[in-house]
Design an enzyme around this catalytic site. Sequence first.
Site, PDB file in Angstrom:
ATOM      1  N   LYS A 192       0.844  -1.199   0.000  1.00  0.00           N
ATOM      2  CA  LYS A 192       0.000   0.000   0.000  1.00  0.00           C
ATOM      3  C   LYS A 192       0.878   1.247   0.000  1.00  0.00           C
ATOM      4  O   LYS A 192       1.638   1.468   0.943  1.00  0.00           O
ATOM      5  CB  LYS A 192      -0.889   0.049   1.243  1.00  0.00           C
ATOM      6  CG  LYS A 192      -1.847   1.242   1.194  1.00  0.00           C
ATOM      7  CD  LYS A 192      -2.523   1.506   2.526  1.00  0.00           C
ATOM      8  CE  LYS A 192      -1.795   2.513   3.371  1.00  0.00           C
ATOM      9  NZ  LYS A 192      -1.698   3.850   2.799  1.00  0.00           N
ATOM     10  N   GLU A 266      10.717   0.698   9.813  1.00  0.00           N
ATOM     11  CA  GLU A 266      11.659   1.782   9.489  1.00  0.00           C
ATOM     12  C   GLU A 266      10.941   3.069   9.866  1.00  0.00           C
ATOM     13  O   GLU A 266      10.004   3.470   9.193  1.00  0.00           O
ATOM     14  CB  GLU A 266      11.989   1.795   7.996  1.00  0.00           C
ATOM     15  CG  GLU A 266      12.607   0.522   7.470  1.00  0.00           C
ATOM     16  CD  GLU A 266      14.053   0.341   7.904  1.00  0.00           C
ATOM     17  OE1 GLU A 266      14.641   1.288   8.463  1.00  0.00           O
ATOM     18  OE2 GLU A 266      14.565  -0.756   7.698  1.00  0.00           O
ATOM     19  N   CYS A 300      13.511  10.783   6.423  1.00  0.00           N
ATOM     20  CA  CYS A 300      13.575  10.188   7.765  1.00  0.00           C
ATOM     21  C   CYS A 300      14.956  10.369   8.389  1.00  0.00           C
ATOM     22  O   CYS A 300      15.090  10.555   9.585  1.00  0.00           O
ATOM     23  CB  CYS A 300      13.217   8.715   7.693  1.00  0.00           C
ATOM     24  SG  CYS A 300      14.112   7.852   6.420  1.00  0.00           S
ATOM     25  N   GLU A 400      10.763  15.286  15.524  1.00  0.00           N
ATOM     26  CA  GLU A 400      10.998  15.260  14.079  1.00  0.00           C
ATOM     27  C   GLU A 400      10.074  16.269  13.409  1.00  0.00           C
ATOM     28  O   GLU A 400       8.854  16.158  13.494  1.00  0.00           O
ATOM     29  CB  GLU A 400      10.689  13.845  13.580  1.00  0.00           C
ATOM     30  CG  GLU A 400      11.040  13.643  12.136  1.00  0.00           C
ATOM     31  CD  GLU A 400      10.741  12.228  11.686  1.00  0.00           C
ATOM     32  OE1 GLU A 400       9.692  11.698  12.062  1.00  0.00           O
ATOM     33  OE2 GLU A 400      11.568  11.672  10.950  1.00  0.00           O
TER      34      GLU A 400
HETATM   35  P1  NDP Z   1       2.658   7.552   8.637  1.00  0.00           P
HETATM   36  O1  NDP Z   1       3.210   6.638   9.655  1.00  0.00           O
HETATM   37  O2  NDP Z   1       1.487   8.372   8.979  1.00  0.00           O
HETATM   38  O3  NDP Z   1       2.240   6.737   7.341  1.00  0.00           O
HETATM   39  C1  NDP Z   1       3.033   5.735   6.774  1.00  0.00           C
HETATM   40  C2  NDP Z   1       2.125   4.745   6.053  1.00  0.00           C
HETATM   41  O4  NDP Z   1       1.304   4.061   6.988  1.00  0.00           O
HETATM   42  C3  NDP Z   1       1.168   5.391   5.068  1.00  0.00           C
HETATM   43  O5  NDP Z   1       0.979   4.522   3.976  1.00  0.00           O
HETATM   44  C4  NDP Z   1      -0.096   5.524   5.888  1.00  0.00           C
HETATM   45  O6  NDP Z   1      -1.253   5.619   5.118  1.00  0.00           O
HETATM   46  C5  NDP Z   1      -0.063   4.234   6.669  1.00  0.00           C
HETATM   47  N1  NDP Z   1      -0.821   4.247   7.903  1.00  0.00           N
HETATM   48  C6  NDP Z   1      -1.304   5.303   8.608  1.00  0.00           C
HETATM   49  N2  NDP Z   1      -1.950   4.878   9.710  1.00  0.00           N
HETATM   50  C7  NDP Z   1      -1.864   3.523   9.705  1.00  0.00           C
HETATM   51  C8  NDP Z   1      -2.321   2.505  10.585  1.00  0.00           C
HETATM   52  N3  NDP Z   1      -2.977   2.793  11.706  1.00  0.00           N
HETATM   53  N4  NDP Z   1      -2.042   1.224  10.286  1.00  0.00           N
HETATM   54  C9  NDP Z   1      -1.343   0.910   9.184  1.00  0.00           C
HETATM   55  N5  NDP Z   1      -0.911   1.828   8.299  1.00  0.00           N
HETATM   56  C10 NDP Z   1      -1.151   3.125   8.558  1.00  0.00           C
HETATM   57  O7  NDP Z   1       3.870   8.401   8.162  1.00  0.00           O
HETATM   58  P2  NDP Z   1       3.897   9.470   7.018  1.00  0.00           P
HETATM   59  O8  NDP Z   1       3.346   8.934   5.785  1.00  0.00           O
HETATM   60  O9  NDP Z   1       3.308  10.700   7.545  1.00  0.00           O
HETATM   61  O10 NDP Z   1       5.485   9.579   6.780  1.00  0.00           O
HETATM   62  C11 NDP Z   1       6.283  10.354   7.546  1.00  0.00           C
HETATM   63  C12 NDP Z   1       7.015   9.540   8.591  1.00  0.00           C
HETATM   64  O11 NDP Z   1       7.659   8.401   8.031  1.00  0.00           O
HETATM   65  C13 NDP Z   1       8.104  10.335   9.239  1.00  0.00           C
HETATM   66  O12 NDP Z   1       8.025  10.172  10.634  1.00  0.00           O
HETATM   67  C14 NDP Z   1       9.386   9.700   8.722  1.00  0.00           C
HETATM   68  O13 NDP Z   1      10.445   9.817   9.585  1.00  0.00           O
HETATM   69  C15 NDP Z   1       8.995   8.298   8.492  1.00  0.00           C
HETATM   70  N6  NDP Z   1       9.830   7.690   7.464  1.00  0.00           N
HETATM   71  C16 NDP Z   1      10.790   6.781   7.842  1.00  0.00           C
HETATM   72  C17 NDP Z   1      11.623   6.226   6.895  1.00  0.00           C
HETATM   73  C18 NDP Z   1      12.652   5.222   7.284  1.00  0.00           C
HETATM   74  O14 NDP Z   1      13.198   4.574   6.424  1.00  0.00           O
HETATM   75  N7  NDP Z   1      12.971   5.038   8.548  1.00  0.00           N
HETATM   76  C19 NDP Z   1      11.538   6.593   5.478  1.00  0.00           C
HETATM   77  C20 NDP Z   1      10.493   7.518   5.205  1.00  0.00           C
HETATM   78  C21 NDP Z   1       9.674   8.039   6.171  1.00  0.00           C
HETATM   79  P3  NDP Z   1      -1.728   7.056   4.545  1.00  0.00           P
HETATM   80  O15 NDP Z   1      -0.547   7.918   4.359  1.00  0.00           O
HETATM   81  O16 NDP Z   1      -2.335   6.675   3.276  1.00  0.00           O
HETATM   82  O17 NDP Z   1      -2.653   7.591   5.568  1.00  0.00           O
END
Ligand code: NDP
Length: 803
Positions: A192, A266, A300, A400
């Site tokens: 997804k 991650e 991130c 962050e």
């Molecule tokens: P989120 O955690 O909000 O979302 C990540 C994904 O999870 C999206 O596809 C989101 O869907 C989905 N999601 C949201 N809620 C749920 C749930 N309850 N159960 C399962 N899936 C869910 O993060 P962001 O998209 O806002 O991304 C930013 C964050 O990601 C930052 O904190 C960043 O640091 C981290 N990040 C870490 C990386 C790493 O490699 N360590 C790399 C890139 C980002 P939807 O967006 O469609 O709502």
Amino acid sequence: MKVAELTKSLVYGAAPEAAKPALDWIAEHNGRFQLFINNEWKNPSGKEWFDSTNPATGRKLGSIAQATSTDVNAAVKAARKAYPSWSATPGHIRARYLYAIARQIQKHARLFAVLETIDNGKPIRETRDIDIPLVARHFYYHAGWAQLMDKELPDHQAIGVVAQIIPWNFPLLMLSWKIAPAIAMGNTVVLKPAEFTSLTALLFAEICASVGLPPGVVNIITGDGRTGGAMVDHPDVDKIAFTGSTDVGRIIRKATAGTHKKLSLELGGKSPFMVFDDADLDSAVEGVVDAIWFNQGQVCCAGSRLLVQEGVADKMVKKLRARMEKLRVGDPLDKAVDIGAIVAPVQLKQIQALVKLGADEGATMWQPSWAAECAKREGCFYPPTLFTNVAPASTIAQVEIFGPVLAAMTFRTPEEAVKLANNSRYGLAASIWSEDINLALDLATQVKAGTVWINSTNQFDAASGFGGYRESGFGREGGREGLFEYIKRKPAKEVKAPVSKGVSSQKAATSRASAGVSLSMAPAIDRTAKMFIGGKQARPDGGLSINVYGPAVGKSRNLIGEVGAGNRKDIRNAVEAARAAAAGWAKATAHNRAQVIYFLAENLAARTDEFARRITQQTGFSANAAHAEVDAAIEQLFTAAAWADKYDGRIHGVPQRNVTLAVPEPMGTVAILMPDDYPLLALAALAAPAFAMGNALVIVPSPAHPLSATDLYQVLETSDVPHGTINIVTGNRDELAKTLSEHDDIDSIWYAGPTPGQAAVQKASAANMKRTFVMDASGALPNLDDVLREATQVKNIWVPYGA
Ligand code: NDP
């Protein structure tokens, strides 16, 4: 006018990349995108759609299907159906599919780059030169691992159906980090993308179909967090791979606790960018540009905390401001733009709110003279922002921001720099700038982060693992180490048994039959064994003890001893002792650690009879079987000692002019709640490797058979084991497990016990994202390779070379 003057007065003309190929592709789909399940495009069962917009213009790009739990079910079913034949497909054939995907990505590179830019807002320079080439590289690299899997990982197989959830900041790159290793190793996937950025994943789905990837191997479903939640909860998913925020990671850790679903997370970061006074400051300034303004800071591992040595701080800040003045924010399709659009209004508001808070909390905020222009543009734009006079405990130094905002602090000594760098709940990456390579490498080992870049930053490659320490998550993506997230050990019968010598379950069962004979050896009630904390025997805090019984003989059981009933306070003391000892033990040379363990083995061997008798008394094993267990334990100690200085890292073959050192480091403090079978051997098979790798331990012996552990105190006292590195607390397993899994100073918890206990440990561990390793209370002990891997985490240190 002279040429020199001319160059100073030249202004940038617009250099836009055409959006047309991407817009045409969207138009071909009538602006409506279905779900990709079993190589077919399906409408969402809930008939719900959501908009995808271009954050640089605010204009709608298309309608995206919102997958319901029914759709998730259909996708998982397709993946399950495809799994047997895909996992049995020869590695060479799988390699050819991955290769074909890589080629197609390269052939459609421009379309992918433009589509990514209009969907996400990141500059075309980045999508074109970084994201898309790295995506292709990931598929090529993992095609290689598919080819080599049989030879290089003969004891392993795919896991099954993998659910993968990715964020919006590197939409296609995160997809490739997830899908390439998964399908290379023979798994099938349901992925997804994030709600804001689904389009390139859907174009990727078309590529999968076009290369003839069998139906069901890759399924792409779109939707918001509800869809992600349904994927996580689906009972027929074998592994969840998640990239995103620590908050959602925590929810997923709790939801999967006790389900036996493999999990990799991650998560977020607050990475330090450390500049020493001998650094090449001009290079460091360019480094900062890449660290915090790459992808608008929505990275991130963004170097969002600038730590500068006091003597050069003013000079560095002055140079930085001058450079910021020249950065260009604007249309992401413009090839001469440095900073594009923030992904969505909600994200922009979050950045604005945190910047306001930073100023309110007393830090000094600085933006370039043209900053106000950003707010005037249509779409979501935010100027590069620098905070100085930042207090290390303030919000902007800890939280962050996920935007183009840098928080600068100063330090005086390398020690202080390390303390500041590690003053974070995260541990994703760090950047160290110094011309003194000795200093840089020394600090690289001290910073708690999964990746350390020396005189460089934001370097990525498929050959190098990437992932976090601490609350930045666990698991690695990329490199050989990343493969283990997508494979599991083949059933035991197909590989050589790990600790078979004299203690197979069958033999043990037979020997139990002779319990009656052995019990005659049981002495009268023993003294109450104390705890072993900080190198000393300590009475249990509550003053209570627990009876220990031998095996049942008919209806009765013999009382064979008493151990202390440990409580929260005992655990607190043990963890405190372990934490205090951990750094020193981790720094001890591997040779020294091996010597201590050999000495332990020697002292145990001198007491073989005594320990064998104790095993018999507790378990009812025959004298022969008990001796065999002591022998096997001694052999395990030798094996652990042998690995102490041989569990080497690797040098990854990244294409950059870099030596990339993948170094296994100890986890820190590890709590081990022991299984019931083989009370002595289990200690040697689990605790000794963890100890050999440089961890400090808090051990809770099996409540059924704790006396082999308590008898060890004297062996430990005479074997040069540094105080505090091994602590033993007896008592009720689940009560102590609860305290340990909630304790912030435990980095990893290994728990042997029933499924509800495993679930409780995994759930509670979500608070500080400690690693968990769970197993049954009885049965075969884990394979040594797996134990060593659980005892360590890989840090990748990038050292550039070249004059
Ligand atoms: P989120 O955690 O909000 O979302 C990540 C994904 O999870 C999206 O596809 C989101 O869907 C989905 N999601 C949201 N809620 C749920 C749930 N309850 N159960 C399962 N899936 C869910 O993060 P962001 O998209 O806002 O991304 C930013 C964050 O990601 C930052 O904190 C960043 O640091 C981290 N990040 C870490 C990386 C790493 O490699 N360590 C790399 C890139 C980002 P939807 O967006 O469609 O709502």
